[in-house]
Design a protein around this motif. Structure first.
Motif, PDB file in Angstrom:
ATOM      1  N   ASP A 174     -14.975 -33.914  39.187  1.00 21.92           N
ATOM      2  CA  ASP A 174     -13.920 -35.423  39.182  1.00 21.92           C
ATOM      3  C   ASP A 174     -13.579 -35.849  40.379  1.00 21.92           C
ATOM      4  OD1 ASP A 174     -12.384 -37.470  38.591  1.00 21.92           O
ATOM      5  OD2 ASP A 174     -11.017 -36.396  37.387  1.00 21.92           O
ATOM      6  N   LEU A 175     -14.447 -37.033  40.940  1.00 22.75           N
ATOM      7  CA  LEU A 175     -14.519 -37.606  42.054  1.00 22.75           C
ATOM      8  C   LEU A 175     -13.776 -39.030  42.159  1.00 22.75           C
ATOM      9  CD1 LEU A 175     -18.016 -36.706  43.373  1.00 22.75           C
ATOM     10  CD2 LEU A 175     -16.009 -35.425  44.060  1.00 22.75           C
ATOM     11  N   ARG A 176     -12.943 -39.357  40.704  1.00 19.21           N
ATOM     12  CA  ARG A 176     -12.706 -40.780  40.596  1.00 19.21           C
ATOM     13  C   ARG A 176     -11.689 -41.078  41.455  1.00 19.21           C
ATOM     14  NH1 ARG A 176     -11.986 -39.969  34.408  1.00 19.21           N
ATOM     15  NH2 ARG A 176     -11.385 -37.851  35.040  1.00 19.21           N
ATOM     16  N   ASP A 177     -11.036 -40.107  42.437  1.00 16.62           N
ATOM     17  CA  ASP A 177      -9.949 -40.572  43.395  1.00 16.62           C
ATOM     18  C   ASP A 177     -10.523 -40.711  44.753  1.00 16.62           C
ATOM     19  OD1 ASP A 177      -7.991 -40.445  41.057  1.00 16.62           O
ATOM     20  OD2 ASP A 177      -7.512 -38.322  41.617  1.00 16.62           O
ATOM     21  N   LEU A 178     -11.583 -40.395  44.836  1.00 16.89           N
ATOM     22  CA  LEU A 178     -12.097 -40.548  46.245  1.00 16.89           C
ATOM     23  C   LEU A 178     -12.564 -42.024  46.532  1.00 16.89           C
ATOM     24  CD1 LEU A 178     -14.621 -37.666  47.193  1.00 16.89           C
ATOM     25  CD2 LEU A 178     -12.182 -37.896  48.111  1.00 16.89           C
ATOM     26  N   PRO A 179     -12.095 -42.742  47.338  1.00 14.96           N
ATOM     27  CA  PRO A 179     -12.331 -44.356  47.692  1.00 14.96           C
ATOM     28  C   PRO A 179     -14.025 -44.443  48.201  1.00 14.96           C
ATOM     29  CG  PRO A 179     -11.049 -43.489  49.329  1.00 14.96           C
ATOM     30  CD  PRO A 179     -11.028 -42.352  48.421  1.00 14.96           C
ATOM     31  N   ASP A 215     -25.767 -46.202  46.234  1.00 15.54           N
ATOM     32  CA  ASP A 215     -25.111 -45.284  46.672  1.00 15.54           C
ATOM     33  C   ASP A 215     -23.616 -45.746  47.302  1.00 15.54           C
ATOM     34  OD1 ASP A 215     -25.462 -46.892  49.855  1.00 15.54           O
ATOM     35  OD2 ASP A 215     -27.382 -47.114  48.616  1.00 15.54           O
ATOM     36  N   ALA A 216     -22.859 -44.774  47.593  1.00 12.54           N
ATOM     37  CA  ALA A 216     -21.512 -44.941  48.095  1.00 12.54           C
ATOM     38  C   ALA A 216     -21.087 -43.849  48.891  1.00 12.54           C
ATOM     39  CB  ALA A 216     -20.427 -45.139  46.807  1.00 12.54           C
ATOM     40  N   VAL A 217     -20.065 -44.526  49.945  1.00 11.48           N
ATOM     41  CA  VAL A 217     -19.752 -43.597  50.979  1.00 11.48           C
ATOM     42  C   VAL A 217     -18.359 -43.724  51.230  1.00 11.48           C
ATOM     43  CG1 VAL A 217     -21.919 -44.092  52.485  1.00 11.48           C
ATOM     44  CG2 VAL A 217     -19.970 -45.653  52.517  1.00 11.48           C
ATOM     45  N   TYR A 218     -17.816 -42.648  51.842  1.00  8.98           N
ATOM     46  CA  TYR A 218     -16.397 -42.405  52.323  1.00  8.98           C
ATOM     47  C   TYR A 218     -16.511 -41.552  53.318  1.00  8.98           C
ATOM     48  CZ  TYR A 218     -11.529 -40.554  52.135  1.00  8.98           C
ATOM     49  OH  TYR A 218     -10.360 -40.290  52.375  1.00  8.98           O
ATOM     50  N   ALA A 219     -15.531 -41.532  54.360  1.00 10.92           N
ATOM     51  CA  ALA A 219     -15.504 -40.487  55.452  1.00 10.92           C
ATOM     52  C   ALA A 219     -13.630 -40.661  55.757  1.00 10.92           C
ATOM     53  CB  ALA A 219     -15.982 -41.223  56.519  1.00 10.92           C
ATOM     54  N   HIS A 220     -13.543 -39.374  56.510  1.00  8.88           N
ATOM     55  CA  HIS A 220     -12.050 -38.969  56.993  1.00  8.88           C
ATOM     56  C   HIS A 220     -12.339 -38.017  57.851  1.00  8.88           C
ATOM     57  CE1 HIS A 220     -11.658 -35.181  54.611  1.00  8.88           C
ATOM     58  NE2 HIS A 220     -12.197 -35.796  53.707  1.00  8.88           N
ATOM     59  N   SER A 221     -11.418 -38.048  58.773  1.00  4.37           N
ATOM     60  CA  SER A 221     -11.404 -37.008  59.847  1.00  4.37           C
ATOM     61  C   SER A 221     -11.022 -35.625  59.180  1.00  4.37           C
ATOM     62  CB  SER A 221     -10.313 -37.074  60.852  1.00  4.37           C
ATOM     63  OG  SER A 221      -8.840 -37.319  60.125  1.00  4.37           O
ATOM     64  N   PHE A 243     -23.209 -29.773  47.780  1.00  7.36           N
ATOM     65  CA  PHE A 243     -23.425 -30.795  46.884  1.00  7.36           C
ATOM     66  C   PHE A 243     -22.650 -30.697  45.506  1.00  7.36           C
ATOM     67  CE2 PHE A 243     -27.149 -31.410  49.628  1.00  7.36           C
ATOM     68  CZ  PHE A 243     -27.453 -32.469  49.483  1.00  7.36           C
ATOM     69  N   PHE A 244     -22.585 -31.896  44.675  1.00  5.50           N
ATOM     70  CA  PHE A 244     -21.745 -31.918  43.451  1.00  5.50           C
ATOM     71  C   PHE A 244     -22.711 -32.883  42.451  1.00  5.50           C
ATOM     72  CE2 PHE A 244     -18.932 -31.145  47.154  1.00  5.50           C
ATOM     73  CZ  PHE A 244     -18.129 -30.043  46.726  1.00  5.50           C
ATOM     74  N   ARG A 245     -22.235 -32.412  41.191  1.00  6.66           N
ATOM     75  CA  ARG A 245     -22.705 -33.516  40.155  1.00  6.66           C
ATOM     76  C   ARG A 245     -21.357 -33.760  39.672  1.00  6.66           C
ATOM     77  NH1 ARG A 245     -27.086 -32.562  35.338  1.00  6.66           N
ATOM     78  NH2 ARG A 245     -28.004 -34.720  35.408  1.00  6.66           N
ATOM     79  N   GLY A 246     -20.888 -35.283  39.898  1.00  9.29           N
ATOM     80  CA  GLY A 246     -19.933 -35.574  39.642  1.00  9.29           C
ATOM     81  C   GLY A 246     -19.639 -36.975  38.855  1.00  9.29           C
ATOM     82  N   LEU A 247     -18.426 -37.308  38.686  1.00 10.02           N
ATOM     83  CA  LEU A 247     -18.076 -38.695  38.042  1.00 10.02           C
ATOM     84  C   LEU A 247     -17.252 -39.337  39.158  1.00 10.02           C
ATOM     85  CD1 LEU A 247     -18.520 -39.966  35.522  1.00 10.02           C
ATOM     86  CD2 LEU A 247     -16.135 -39.413  34.578  1.00 10.02           C
TER      87      LEU A 247
END
Length: 750
Positions: free
Chosen positions: A251-256, A270-276, A363-367
């Protein structure tokens, strides 16, 4: 043998010895000599007339059986991806045999319509009676031509639209398909030259007015054999597809995870997100997420969608339309990571240190559910201090962390020194009617480079992960350029006042120094284009030969499975390697995928080249249409190519390429120096070569072919004066011109 064999004896011999069926073979088998051969010939004629035998050239065969070596034609692949062959000329009363093609390791990729010579083996199988192994390909499918139909007294003619092709084709009165004079048509060759010395053809498609604005991309689609209609079975599969539930996905639905694409993009893969990174052992490091649409969940091996996607290889993009790899129900909807909706994805979590070096991946197979679909310009504006209502809430939590990670990756890129080619991208704007309204160059923003670096890192991670898991994949291979191409680049650089040192091992760093030296000068684009031309064509293969241009040891395409079949293969490999889902065999790598990996790589590499040429030809035609009402106008440009037949010039304003025919340069003879890429005027002493600034007049613009013909007015600011041969050949000789030494770069203000 004293007496002739019976008809039954002959038929039995032919049945038992299908490779020895000529009259000579039969006579030898039965000991028939002299005048008895005449009686044998009569018997064979009788058997042929009775339908027991069919004569093929000098041999006699059972018309209901195929010889062990036969000429066959390639049919369509079936739903499992298997390719079948059919007899080229079946004359039997029995149903036409179905032949499964069994490709060898080094066999070329075959396409429907090809004629082949194959060795056959009879088999007992439910869906085919023979297996065929290639001996050699005899010819490709019927030659086709795209052109304008002109009526005549007995049928008509087809005038081809290809640049540089002036051979016409004749069309019989019964083979016009009702085409009208001046109509754009597609035809295929039906025979050799006729009495007029021209090849014969029949019209197979009528495409309408060749001058219509929206015919431009249609011409390229037909000319290059692009598949622009989906089979009913593929459309039905796409329309029946449903989004998968969370199930055992992560479940990756909470990742922006945000998408960043061109403002007019319809698909977002493709979608991207990063954090320190909060790991104290990785101080100053970053965590990068790249999520990619899970196309493999919908396009399963052997399905109608899979067969069609493999055939197309990739999507093809024109200014007015897209020829997609997948139907819109998938490419524009279920597989597109739209804002605010749940979408299946395959995501990679990568950790980099403060210097941008990747330390690991998972790697993940997610939603997922993207909070925003953004475009490059608004993202860059937000970072530059002008956020909008859409980007303001994301500025600190999403956008600035992305740029911080990009800064680290940029440091790693500088150390790696990939080939630093940053060529301007041309954008052709069209009206609703399909007419060109403007031609400009796209801005290259840090937002573009950020996404590019994230995608490169994700592609590297996928290749390394599959190597670690020892799972087959298709690599993106870019081999080092050959010595001849580099020597040609070295000559161009020397003539332009730059240098490319010789060395035993070519490194991208040496090419980058050349590009850096030329940057900011008038010859920058010339050196960049010459460097690009020196490179080899990248391709897909199961063997890893590295990526020279990116300076990477292992590289695969993972990030665009909506528009590239190679990425879909890598996704399936990841599914197989990780054993994702209750049945990884359903949407992971199939036995066919693995067995035909090399053939698939070759086929989709060829499809990619077809698309590139089609896109280029379409742009040329649009530019010719844009300039058609400017015939007689003067333009500035630079010489971009030199050939014995003339000089190519790239126009500054539009980037269009036109030809100055050598015949228009004057009555004198011009000698072509291939090595120096220069035309030498034997009377005037003029030298015309790469990189020279010129002023030209547009003499002709032909939208249907994309051809531009130019007249030379001046070289390097000096008016061009043509001269004929005088008594001495020296009178009126202008000053000899060569490429100028590159001007020094501009410094900063003050």
């Amino acid at each position: 043998m004293s007496q002739l064999p019976t008809k039954a004896d002959i038929l039995q011999w032919i049945s038992d010895n299908p490779a020895l069926t000529s009259k000579r073979d039969i006579a030898k088998a039965f000991g028939i000599k002299g005048a008895a051969r005449i009686d044998l010939k009569r018997m064979l004629k009788d058997l042929e007339g009775e339908g027991h035998l069919a004569k093929r050239k000098r041999s006699y065969d059972d018309p209901n059986r195929l010889p062990p070596v036969s000429v066959l034609k390639v049919a369509e692949a079936d739903r499992d991806g298997d390719l079948f062959l059919a007899p080229h000329d079946w004359q039997g009363e029995a149903p036409e045999p179905r032949i499964l093609y069994v490709p060898g390791k080094d066999d070329p990729a075959l396409a429907p319509g090809d004629r082949v010579l194959a060795r056959l083996t009879e088999v007992a199988d439910e869906d085919h009676s023979h297996e065929g192994r290639l001996i050699r390909r005899l010819s490709t499918g019927p030659r086709r031509v795209l052109g304008v139909y002109r009526t005549g007294s007995e049928g008509g003619r087809i005038v081809p639209i290809d640049k540089g092709t002036d051979r016409e084709w004749t069309v019989g009165a019964q083979e016009t398909d009702g085409a009208r004079d001046g109509e754009l048509v597609e035809a295929e060759q039906t025979g050799p030259k006729g009495r007029m010395g021209l090849p014969r053809a029949r019209i197979v498609a009528r495409l309408g007015d060749p001058g219509a604005a929206k015919a431009v991309s249609l011409i390229a689609i037909h000319q290059h054999g692009l598949r622009d209609e989906f089979p009913d079975a593929a459309i039905l599969e796409a329309e029946r597809a449903e989004p998968p539930a969370l199930g055992d996905r992560t479940d990756l639905r909470d990742l922006p995870l945000v998408t960043i694409d061109p403002s007019d993009a319809r698909d977002h893969d493709d979608a991207v997100y990063a954090h320190s990174d909060d790991d104290p052992k990785n101080e100053g490091g970053h965590v990068l997420w790249v999520a990619i649409a899970d196309v493999a969940a919908y396009v399963t091996p052997g399905s109608a969608l899979d067969r069609e996607a493999r055939e197309r290889g990739n999507s093809t993009y024109f200014p007015d339309r897209v020829v997609p790899m997948l139907p819109d129900a998938l490419s524009g909807d279920l597989c597109s990571l739209h804002e605010g909706v749940e979408r299946a994805c395959i995501a990679v979590r990568m950790v980099i240190d403060a210097q941008g070096t990747k330390r690991g991946q998972e790697f993940f197979r997610g939603l997922m559910r993207s909070p925003a679909s953004l475009h490059y310009e608004e993202v860059q504006a937000a970072i530059d201090g002008a956020p909008t209502a859409r980007t303001e809430p994301l500025l600190e939590t999403v956008l600035r962390p992305l740029y911080a990670a990009y800064d680290a990756l940029r440091s790693a890129r500088a150390r790696r020194e990939p080939l630093d080619l940053d060529l301007p991208e041309r954008r052709i704007a069209l009206s609703e009617a399909g007419e060109v309204t403007s031609v400009a160059f796209r801005d290259r923003l840090d937002a573009h480079r950020l996404i590019e670096e994230f995608m490169i890192l994700a592609n590297v991670a996928a290749a390394e992960e599959l190597e670690r898991q020892r799972t087959p994949l298709l690599y993106r291979v870019h081999e080092e350029p050959d010595a001849d191409r580099i020597e040609a680049l070295r000559e161009t650089a020397k003539a332009s006042g730059f240098s490319l040192p010789k060395g035993q091992v070519l490194r991208t760093a040496a090419l980058n120094r050349l590009l850096h030296d030329a940057a900011g000068t008038e010859l920058s684009e010339l050196i960049s284009m010459s460097t690009l031309r020196a490179m080899t064509q990248a391709y897909y293969a199961p063997a890893n030969l590295g990526h020279f241009g990116l300076a990477l040891r292992a590289y695969g395409h993972f990030t665009s499975p909506i528009r590239r079949y190679a990425d879909l293969i890598v996704h399936r490999a990841l599914i197989t390697a990780h054993g994702w889902g209750p049945d990884p065999q359903a949407d992971g790598l199939s036995a066919f995928d693995v067995e035909h990996l090399a053939a698939t790589g070759k086929a989709i590499s060829e499809a990619e080249r077809r698309s590139m040429i089609a896109e280029r030809d379409t742009n040329d035609r649009y530019l010719a249409a844009f300039l058609a009402d400017k015939v007689g106008a003067e333009f500035a440009g630079r010489i971009s190519g030199v050939q014995a037949f003339g000089v190519f010039v790239k126009l500054d304003e539009t980037g269009a390429d036109g030809l100055i025919p050598v015949r228009s340069l004057g009555a004198e003879y011009f000698r072509y120096d291939r090595d120096a890429q220069v035309l030498h005027g034997t009377d005037s002493g003029t030298e015309i070569g790469l990189g020279q600034r010129v002023t030209v007049r547009l003499a002709e613009a032909v939208p249907v072919t994309g051809g531009l013909v130019l007249e030379l007015l001046s070289i390097e600011g000096e008016a061009r004066r043509t001269t004929g041969r005088g008594r001495s050949g020296k009178a009126g000789r202008p000053k000899k011109r060569k490429l100028r030494k590159a001007p020094s770069k501009r410094r900063g203000k003050g």
